[in-house]
Design an enzyme around this catalytic site. Structure first.
Site, PDB file in Angstrom:
ATOM      1  N   ASP A   1     -11.315  -7.428  21.987  1.00  0.00           N
ATOM      2  CA  ASP A   1     -10.347  -7.370  23.077  1.00  0.00           C
ATOM      3  C   ASP A   1     -10.961  -6.789  24.349  1.00  0.00           C
ATOM      4  OD1 ASP A   1      -7.698  -7.367  24.366  1.00  0.00           O
ATOM      5  OD2 ASP A   1      -7.865  -5.194  24.159  1.00  0.00           O
TER       6      ASP A   1
ATOM      7  N   CYS B   1       0.838  -1.207   0.000  1.00  0.00           N
ATOM      8  CA  CYS B   1       0.000   0.000   0.000  1.00  0.00           C
ATOM      9  C   CYS B   1       0.869   1.252   0.000  1.00  0.00           C
ATOM     10  CB  CYS B   1      -0.908   0.027   1.225  1.00  0.00           C
ATOM     11  SG  CYS B   1      -2.332  -1.025   1.076  1.00  0.00           S
ATOM     12  N   HIS B   2       0.449   2.223  -0.785  1.00  0.00           N
ATOM     13  CA  HIS B   2       1.141   3.511  -0.816  1.00  0.00           C
ATOM     14  C   HIS B   2       0.725   4.350   0.391  1.00  0.00           C
ATOM     15  CE1 HIS B   2       1.348   2.312  -5.061  1.00  0.00           C
ATOM     16  NE2 HIS B   2       2.428   3.060  -5.121  1.00  0.00           N
TER      17      HIS B   2
ATOM     18  N   MET C   1      -8.346  -0.044   1.051  1.00  0.00           N
ATOM     19  CA  MET C   1      -7.579  -0.850   2.005  1.00  0.00           C
ATOM     20  C   MET C   1      -7.514  -0.151   3.364  1.00  0.00           C
ATOM     21  SD  MET C   1      -7.273  -3.343   0.051  1.00  0.00           S
ATOM     22  CE  MET C   1      -6.834  -4.338   1.425  1.00  0.00           C
ATOM     23  N   GLU C   2      -7.444   1.166   3.343  1.00  0.00           N
ATOM     24  CA  GLU C   2      -7.444   1.934   4.599  1.00  0.00           C
ATOM     25  C   GLU C   2      -8.770   1.756   5.326  1.00  0.00           C
ATOM     26  OE1 GLU C   2      -4.110   3.348   2.243  1.00  0.00           O
ATOM     27  OE2 GLU C   2      -6.178   2.866   1.725  1.00  0.00           O
TER      28      GLU C   2
END
Length: 146
Positions: free
Chosen positions: A112, A62-63, A97-98
């Protein structure tokens, strides 16, 4: 990495979402802000934002993208929490993708923070699951893909 040097800078947006299935009692604790570890929604929001900003550190191809906006929303069902992350940038490549990384980090943070309430007698998670992580919308300039 793919060479994007000749691509024009364009306004881009991606929206991703995912779901975590929990015990109804756990969802109620989250909504009532009674989880022992703290405010689950706020922690998940911060985790999503940090993950969006650090996506190139997590995904090697990824850039680095100059993010202009991150919005995180939560939608509650009886036994689910849906997380939706919207990411915007003006750049040469997309931000899906982000958005996906942000959703994933938010969902993992929720797990969690509530794992104490989700374990069975053997310490297992028979109900808890993360599902349906996907891109629900992607736009590039005036073009939209759903």
């Amino acid at each position: 990495m793919v060479d994007i040097s000749r691509k024009p800078i364009v306004s881009r947006e991606a929206v991703a979402e995912g779901v975590i299935k929990l015990r109804p009692e756990t969802v109620r604790l989250i909504r009532e802000k009674r989880v022992e570890k703290g405010d689950v929604e706020e922690a998940a929001k911060i985790a999503a934002i940090l993950a969006v900003k650090n996506t190139p550190s997590i995904l090697p191809y990824c850039h680095p993208i100059p993010i202009t906006s991150v919005k995180v929303d939560f939608d509650y069902g009886d036994d689910t929490v849906r997380v939706r992350v919207e990411v915007k940038a003006d750049y040469k490549t997309g931000v899906e993708m982000e958005a996906l990384t942000g959703v994933s980090a938010a969902l993992l943070t929720i797990w969690d923070m509530v794992k104490k309430y989700e374990k069975d007698e053997e310490g297992q998670y028979p109900i808890t699951r993360i599902t349906d992580v996907r891109v629900v919308k992607k736009t590039k300039g005036l073009e939209e893909r759903v």
